[in-house]
Write a protein that holds these residues in place. Structure first.
Motif, PDB file in Angstrom:
ATOM      1  N   SER A 191     -31.117  30.538 -27.321  1.00 48.04           N
ATOM      2  CA  SER A 191     -30.953  31.453 -26.195  1.00 48.04           C
ATOM      3  C   SER A 191     -30.075  30.893 -25.087  1.00 48.04           C
ATOM      4  O   SER A 191     -29.300  31.623 -24.468  1.00 48.04           O
ATOM      5  N   LYS A 192     -30.163  29.575 -24.829  1.00 48.41           N
ATOM      6  CA  LYS A 192     -29.375  29.032 -23.709  1.00 48.41           C
ATOM      7  C   LYS A 192     -28.647  27.728 -24.011  1.00 48.41           C
ATOM      8  O   LYS A 192     -27.978  27.183 -23.128  1.00 48.41           O
ATOM      9  N   GLY A 193     -28.743  27.224 -25.215  1.00 41.71           N
ATOM     10  CA  GLY A 193     -27.917  26.099 -25.630  1.00 41.71           C
ATOM     11  C   GLY A 193     -28.440  24.725 -25.284  1.00 41.71           C
ATOM     12  O   GLY A 193     -27.875  23.723 -25.706  1.00 41.71           O
ATOM     13  N   HIS A 194     -29.519  24.643 -24.509  1.00 43.73           N
ATOM     14  CA  HIS A 194     -30.072  23.340 -24.154  1.00 43.73           C
ATOM     15  C   HIS A 194     -31.541  23.499 -23.788  1.00 43.73           C
ATOM     16  O   HIS A 194     -32.029  24.610 -23.588  1.00 43.73           O
ATOM     17  N   VAL A 195     -32.236  22.373 -23.714  1.00 47.22           N
ATOM     18  CA  VAL A 195     -33.633  22.353 -23.283  1.00 47.22           C
ATOM     19  C   VAL A 195     -33.666  21.837 -21.853  1.00 47.22           C
ATOM     20  O   VAL A 195     -33.146  20.753 -21.563  1.00 47.22           O
ATOM     21  N   SER A 196     -34.239  22.614 -20.964  1.00 50.10           N
ATOM     22  CA  SER A 196     -34.297  22.225 -19.554  1.00 50.10           C
ATOM     23  C   SER A 196     -35.344  21.132 -19.345  1.00 50.10           C
ATOM     24  O   SER A 196     -36.479  21.245 -19.828  1.00 50.10           O
ATOM     25  N   ARG A 197     -34.973  20.079 -18.615  1.00 52.65           N
ATOM     26  CA  ARG A 197     -35.902  19.014 -18.248  1.00 52.65           C
ATOM     27  C   ARG A 197     -35.643  18.611 -16.805  1.00 52.65           C
ATOM     28  O   ARG A 197     -34.506  18.577 -16.352  1.00 52.65           O
ATOM     29  N   GLY A 198     -36.711  18.300 -16.110  1.00 54.96           N
ATOM     30  CA  GLY A 198     -36.576  17.884 -14.734  1.00 54.96           C
ATOM     31  C   GLY A 198     -36.111  16.438 -14.622  1.00 54.96           C
ATOM     32  O   GLY A 198     -36.290  15.639 -15.536  1.00 54.96           O
ATOM     33  N   TYR A 199     -35.507  16.107 -13.478  1.00 56.82           N
ATOM     34  CA  TYR A 199     -35.124  14.717 -13.231  1.00 56.82           C
ATOM     35  C   TYR A 199     -35.080  14.468 -11.733  1.00 56.82           C
ATOM     36  O   TYR A 199     -34.973  15.389 -10.921  1.00 56.82           O
ATOM     37  N   LEU A 200     -35.191  13.178 -11.382  1.00 57.04           N
ATOM     38  CA  LEU A 200     -35.199  12.774  -9.982  1.00 57.04           C
ATOM     39  C   LEU A 200     -33.884  12.154  -9.547  1.00 57.04           C
ATOM     40  O   LEU A 200     -33.616  12.056  -8.347  1.00 57.04           O
ATOM     41  N   GLY A 201     -33.072  11.709 -10.502  1.00 56.17           N
ATOM     42  CA  GLY A 201     -31.797  11.104 -10.146  1.00 56.17           C
ATOM     43  C   GLY A 201     -31.924   9.655  -9.727  1.00 56.17           C
ATOM     44  O   GLY A 201     -31.181   9.189  -8.851  1.00 56.17           O
ATOM     45  N   PRO A 232     -25.976   9.322  -6.331  1.00 57.18           N
ATOM     46  CA  PRO A 232     -25.514   9.954  -5.094  1.00 57.18           C
ATOM     47  C   PRO A 232     -25.725  11.464  -5.116  1.00 57.18           C
ATOM     48  O   PRO A 232     -25.411  12.119  -6.103  1.00 57.18           O
ATOM     49  N   ASP A 233     -26.278  11.985  -4.060  1.00 59.83           N
ATOM     50  CA  ASP A 233     -26.534  13.413  -3.902  1.00 59.83           C
ATOM     51  C   ASP A 233     -27.479  13.961  -4.968  1.00 59.83           C
ATOM     52  O   ASP A 233     -27.526  15.166  -5.213  1.00 59.83           O
ATOM     53  N   GLY A 234     -28.260  13.076  -5.609  1.00 58.26           N
ATOM     54  CA  GLY A 234     -29.270  13.529  -6.551  1.00 58.26           C
ATOM     55  C   GLY A 234     -30.531  13.950  -5.816  1.00 58.26           C
ATOM     56  O   GLY A 234     -30.645  13.790  -4.593  1.00 58.26           O
ATOM     57  N   PRO A 235     -31.502  14.483  -6.534  1.00 63.62           N
ATOM     58  CA  PRO A 235     -32.727  14.944  -5.881  1.00 63.62           C
ATOM     59  C   PRO A 235     -33.420  13.869  -5.042  1.00 63.62           C
ATOM     60  O   PRO A 235     -33.835  14.134  -3.908  1.00 63.62           O
ATOM     61  N   ALA A 236     -33.566  12.668  -5.585  1.00 62.61           N
ATOM     62  CA  ALA A 236     -34.243  11.609  -4.842  1.00 62.61           C
ATOM     63  C   ALA A 236     -33.416  11.147  -3.649  1.00 62.61           C
ATOM     64  O   ALA A 236     -33.962  10.873  -2.568  1.00 62.61           O
ATOM     65  N   ALA A 237     -32.095  11.058  -3.823  1.00 59.73           N
ATOM     66  CA  ALA A 237     -31.224  10.641  -2.719  1.00 59.73           C
ATOM     67  C   ALA A 237     -31.321  11.623  -1.560  1.00 59.73           C
ATOM     68  O   ALA A 237     -31.386  11.229  -0.385  1.00 59.73           O
ATOM     69  N   ARG A 238     -31.339  12.910  -1.877  1.00 65.44           N
ATOM     70  CA  ARG A 238     -31.431  13.922  -0.818  1.00 65.44           C
ATOM     71  C   ARG A 238     -32.774  13.862  -0.094  1.00 65.44           C
ATOM     72  O   ARG A 238     -32.884  14.283   1.059  1.00 65.44           O
ATOM     73  N   ALA A 239     -33.790  13.334  -0.789  1.00 68.03           N
ATOM     74  CA  ALA A 239     -35.115  13.218  -0.165  1.00 68.03           C
ATOM     75  C   ALA A 239     -35.270  11.918   0.613  1.00 68.03           C
ATOM     76  O   ALA A 239     -36.312  11.703   1.247  1.00 68.03           O
ATOM     77  N   GLY A 240     -34.267  11.030   0.534  1.00 62.83           N
ATOM     78  CA  GLY A 240     -34.318   9.795   1.300  1.00 62.83           C
ATOM     79  C   GLY A 240     -34.740   8.568   0.527  1.00 62.83           C
ATOM     80  O   GLY A 240     -35.039   7.531   1.132  1.00 62.83           O
ATOM     81  N   VAL A 291     -37.418  18.706  -7.494  1.00 62.86           N
ATOM     82  CA  VAL A 291     -37.034  18.299  -8.852  1.00 62.86           C
ATOM     83  C   VAL A 291     -35.785  19.057  -9.292  1.00 62.86           C
ATOM     84  O   VAL A 291     -35.712  20.284  -9.168  1.00 62.86           O
ATOM     85  N   GLY A 292     -34.796  18.317  -9.789  1.00 62.60           N
ATOM     86  CA  GLY A 292     -33.575  18.928 -10.293  1.00 62.60           C
ATOM     87  C   GLY A 292     -33.631  19.112 -11.801  1.00 62.60           C
ATOM     88  O   GLY A 292     -34.579  18.679 -12.468  1.00 62.60           O
ATOM     89  N   GLU A 293     -32.614  19.761 -12.348  1.00 65.49           N
ATOM     90  CA  GLU A 293     -32.497  19.905 -13.798  1.00 65.49           C
ATOM     91  C   GLU A 293     -31.590  18.816 -14.329  1.00 65.49           C
ATOM     92  O   GLU A 293     -30.482  18.609 -13.825  1.00 65.49           O
ATOM     93  N   ARG A 294     -32.066  18.108 -15.341  1.00 61.02           N
ATOM     94  CA  ARG A 294     -31.300  16.997 -15.894  1.00 61.02           C
ATOM     95  C   ARG A 294     -29.942  17.495 -16.393  1.00 61.02           C
ATOM     96  O   ARG A 294     -29.873  18.449 -17.173  1.00 61.02           O
TER      97      ARG A 294
END
Length: 300
Positions: A191-201, A232-240, A291-294
């Motif tokens: 349906s969408k070509g990939h499996v969604s997984r969360g990541y923190l960066g 840089p500019d990943g989910p964890a970086a944006r959270a400090g 949480v971002g998408e890997r």
């Protein structure tokens, strides 16, 4: 002797029943791999055997060669889906995975067909692969996976498919991806070509926490994960998040190893905030990380 002959005939019959749904997948140089016609026009194979995304072909058990298009792939579960609209071959008949028992006789099948006979050597609960894929059940095999067998079906004595064979999820043992996982992942890849997984960066590694520090901060765990890289500019970086922070809990659950983190980052958490307790410069600090998408391999 008659019992052995009967068993031999039963196993040969199982191969014959499963063989029409098996295809040869040509997606790497030299050695092809095996695939299974999972549902009409959809072939499932092992991701680690797909070395090119162009000029893929499959050959049916009747010898027809057809072009295939890579619909999606998931290294985490070592599954890839190919679209072959004009395949026309019979689809696999799935068996009852829940009925598997240690010691059950099974057959690993490869293109040809070829067969390897053995038993289920171990069964276990849901687990995560070293690449972060969620596998619904551990199915360990005591049999030989010959070259080219990865991506082929694991069948029971009736010829029903109970898993997909792979040598790509473990360096030490042969495994099968259970049919529940194959069906779930194949549907998402189709349906969408990939499996969604969360990541923190962030990149992390386990570290021990000294007893005086644990006592002073009221920490229940004797270990955590020290952050060694911050995207840089990943989910964890944006959270400090900072280099050297030690992650000790996510949403109140201890994070002693990377498995603990992966267990909190399922697809349902993407876009949602998660509470991260870290030790920074000898003090407790709390971050709210969305949480971002890997990122997918090859995505721009």
């Amino acid at each position: 002797m008659e019992a052995l002959l009967s068993l031999s005939n039963d196993l040969a019959g199982a191969v014959e029943r499963a063989a029409p749904s098996i295809v040869t997948v040509h997606a790497r140089r030299r050695l092809p791999s095996t695939g299974v016609h999972w549902r009409p026009g959809i072939v499932v194979t092992a991701d680690h055997t797909v070395r090119t995304e162009q000029d893929i072909t499959v050959t049916t058990s009747e010898g027809r060669s057809l072009p295939a298009v890579l619909a999606g792939r998931d290294p985490g579960t070592d599954l890839a889906v190919l679209r072959v609209p004009d395949l026309g071959a019979p689809t696999a008949t799935a068996g009852e995975e829940a009925g598997l028992r240690v010691g059950h006789m099974v057959l690993a099948l490869g293109y040809g067909p070829r067969a390897s006979w053995g038993v289920i050597s171990a069964l276990g609960p849901r687990w995560r692969s070293w690449r972060g894929g969620e596998i619904d059940r551990l199915v360990r095999l005591d049999l030989v996976l010959y070259p080219g067998f990865s991506g082929g079906p694991l069948v029971d004595a009736t010829g029903h498919v109970v898993g997909l064979n792979t040598s790509g999820l473990s360096r030490e043992t042969n495994l099968a991806v259970p049919v529940t996982t194959v069906s779930r992942v194949a549907e998402e890849l189709s349906s969408k070509g990939h499996v969604s997984r969360g990541y923190l960066g962030v990149g992390m590694q386990p570290v021990r926490l000294p007893e005086p520090l644990r006592t002073a901060l009221g920490l229940g765990s004797d270990s955590g994960l020290i952050i060694v890289t911050v995207e840089p500019d990943g989910p964890a970086a944006r959270a400090g998040a900072l280099l050297g922070d030690v992650l000790v809990a996510l949403d109140g659950a201890p994070t002693r190893d990377l498995e603990d983190v992966q267990g909190r980052l399922g697809p349902d958490r993407i876009g949602r905030a998660i509470s991260a307790l870290v030790v920074r410069a000898g003090a407790r600090a709390e971050l709210r990380i969305t949480v971002g998408e890997r990122p997918r391999r090859g995505a721009s």
